[in-house]
Design a protein around this motif. Sequence first.
Motif, mmCIF file in Angstrom:
data_model
loop_
_atom_site.group_PDB
_atom_site.id
_atom_site.type_symbol
_atom_site.label_atom_id
_atom_site.label_comp_id
_atom_site.label_asym_id
_atom_site.label_seq_id
_atom_site.Cartn_x
_atom_site.Cartn_y
_atom_site.Cartn_z
ATOM 1 N N ASP A 30 -1.146 44.532 32.361
ATOM 2 C CA ASP A 30 -1.639 44.213 33.702
ATOM 3 C C ASP A 30 -0.698 43.291 34.482
ATOM 4 O O ASP A 30 -0.991 42.914 35.609
ATOM 5 C CB ASP A 30 -3.043 43.628 33.644
ATOM 6 C CG ASP A 30 -3.106 42.226 33.072
ATOM 7 O OD1 ASP A 30 -2.068 41.705 32.617
ATOM 8 O OD2 ASP A 30 -4.197 41.645 33.091
ATOM 9 N N CYS A 31 0.442 42.960 33.900
ATOM 10 C CA CYS A 31 1.488 42.177 34.571
ATOM 11 C C CYS A 31 0.897 40.927 35.239
ATOM 12 O O CYS A 31 1.089 40.686 36.422
ATOM 13 C CB CYS A 31 2.237 43.047 35.569
ATOM 14 S SG CYS A 31 3.766 42.310 36.143
ATOM 15 N N TYR A 32 0.168 40.152 34.443
ATOM 16 C CA TYR A 32 -0.428 38.893 34.904
ATOM 17 C C TYR A 32 -1.334 39.083 36.122
ATOM 18 O O TYR A 32 -1.375 38.266 37.024
ATOM 19 C CB TYR A 32 0.652 37.852 35.196
ATOM 20 C CG TYR A 32 1.522 37.567 34.010
ATOM 21 C CD1 TYR A 32 1.059 36.798 32.956
ATOM 22 C CD2 TYR A 32 2.796 38.104 33.918
ATOM 23 C CE1 TYR A 32 1.845 36.549 31.854
ATOM 24 C CE2 TYR A 32 3.600 37.861 32.809
ATOM 25 C CZ TYR A 32 3.110 37.078 31.780
ATOM 26 O OH TYR A 32 3.903 36.844 30.694
ATOM 27 N N GLY A 33 -2.029 40.180 36.167
ATOM 28 C CA GLY A 33 -2.972 40.446 37.248
ATOM 29 C C GLY A 33 -2.400 41.258 38.393
ATOM 30 O O GLY A 33 -3.144 41.694 39.268
ATOM 31 N N ALA A 34 -1.112 41.478 38.428
ATOM 32 C CA ALA A 34 -0.496 42.227 39.531
ATOM 33 C C ALA A 34 -0.954 43.682 39.551
ATOM 34 O O ALA A 34 -1.017 44.301 40.620
ATOM 35 C CB ALA A 34 1.016 42.159 39.445
ATOM 36 N N ALA A 35 -1.293 44.236 38.402
ATOM 37 C CA ALA A 35 -1.739 45.624 38.356
ATOM 38 C C ALA A 35 -3.052 45.803 39.113
ATOM 39 O O ALA A 35 -3.266 46.828 39.760
ATOM 40 C CB ALA A 35 -1.883 46.101 36.915
ATOM 41 N N TRP A 36 -3.921 44.807 39.050
ATOM 42 C CA TRP A 36 -5.178 44.895 39.805
ATOM 43 C C TRP A 36 -4.896 44.890 41.300
ATOM 44 O O TRP A 36 -5.536 45.629 42.061
ATOM 45 C CB TRP A 36 -6.120 43.752 39.437
ATOM 46 C CG TRP A 36 -6.806 43.987 38.134
ATOM 47 C CD1 TRP A 36 -6.563 43.362 36.947
ATOM 48 C CD2 TRP A 36 -7.839 44.941 37.867
ATOM 49 N NE1 TRP A 36 -7.385 43.876 35.970
ATOM 50 C CE2 TRP A 36 -8.183 44.839 36.512
ATOM 51 C CE3 TRP A 36 -8.501 45.873 38.650
ATOM 52 C CZ2 TRP A 36 -9.148 45.622 35.920
ATOM 53 C CZ3 TRP A 36 -9.475 46.659 38.053
ATOM 54 C CH2 TRP A 36 -9.793 46.533 36.700
ATOM 55 N N THR A 37 -3.950 44.080 41.738
ATOM 56 C CA THR A 37 -3.571 44.058 43.149
ATOM 57 C C THR A 37 -3.022 45.413 43.560
ATOM 58 O O THR A 37 -3.359 45.936 44.634
ATOM 59 C CB THR A 37 -2.538 42.948 43.408
ATOM 60 O OG1 THR A 37 -3.103 41.696 43.006
ATOM 61 C CG2 THR A 37 -2.133 42.893 44.861
ATOM 62 N N LEU A 38 -2.190 45.992 42.722
ATOM 63 C CA LEU A 38 -1.632 47.311 42.990
ATOM 64 C C LEU A 38 -2.742 48.363 43.058
ATOM 65 O O LEU A 38 -2.758 49.205 43.959
ATOM 66 C CB LEU A 38 -0.606 47.666 41.910
ATOM 67 C CG LEU A 38 0.118 48.994 42.058
ATOM 68 C CD1 LEU A 38 0.881 49.077 43.361
ATOM 69 C CD2 LEU A 38 1.068 49.187 40.879
#
Length: 65
Positions: free
Chosen positions: A17-25
Amino acid sequence: MTGEEARSLLVCFGPDDCYGAAWTLLHLIETGPNPVLTAQPAPDANEWRHRLWARAVNGGLVDGA
């Protein structure tokens, strides 16, 4: 966000999840015309594609059958 831009972003998901960046994406992709995925992802597809698919099915945007 256009549909083409949203589909282009699908390849940006990594194995985590790349430190939460995947959710933003994921949320950014969902701002484009839905659904981005029109067919169920293959069993070996990235987990984020499966999440997008499940969210589209749960939202009634695609038929999950």
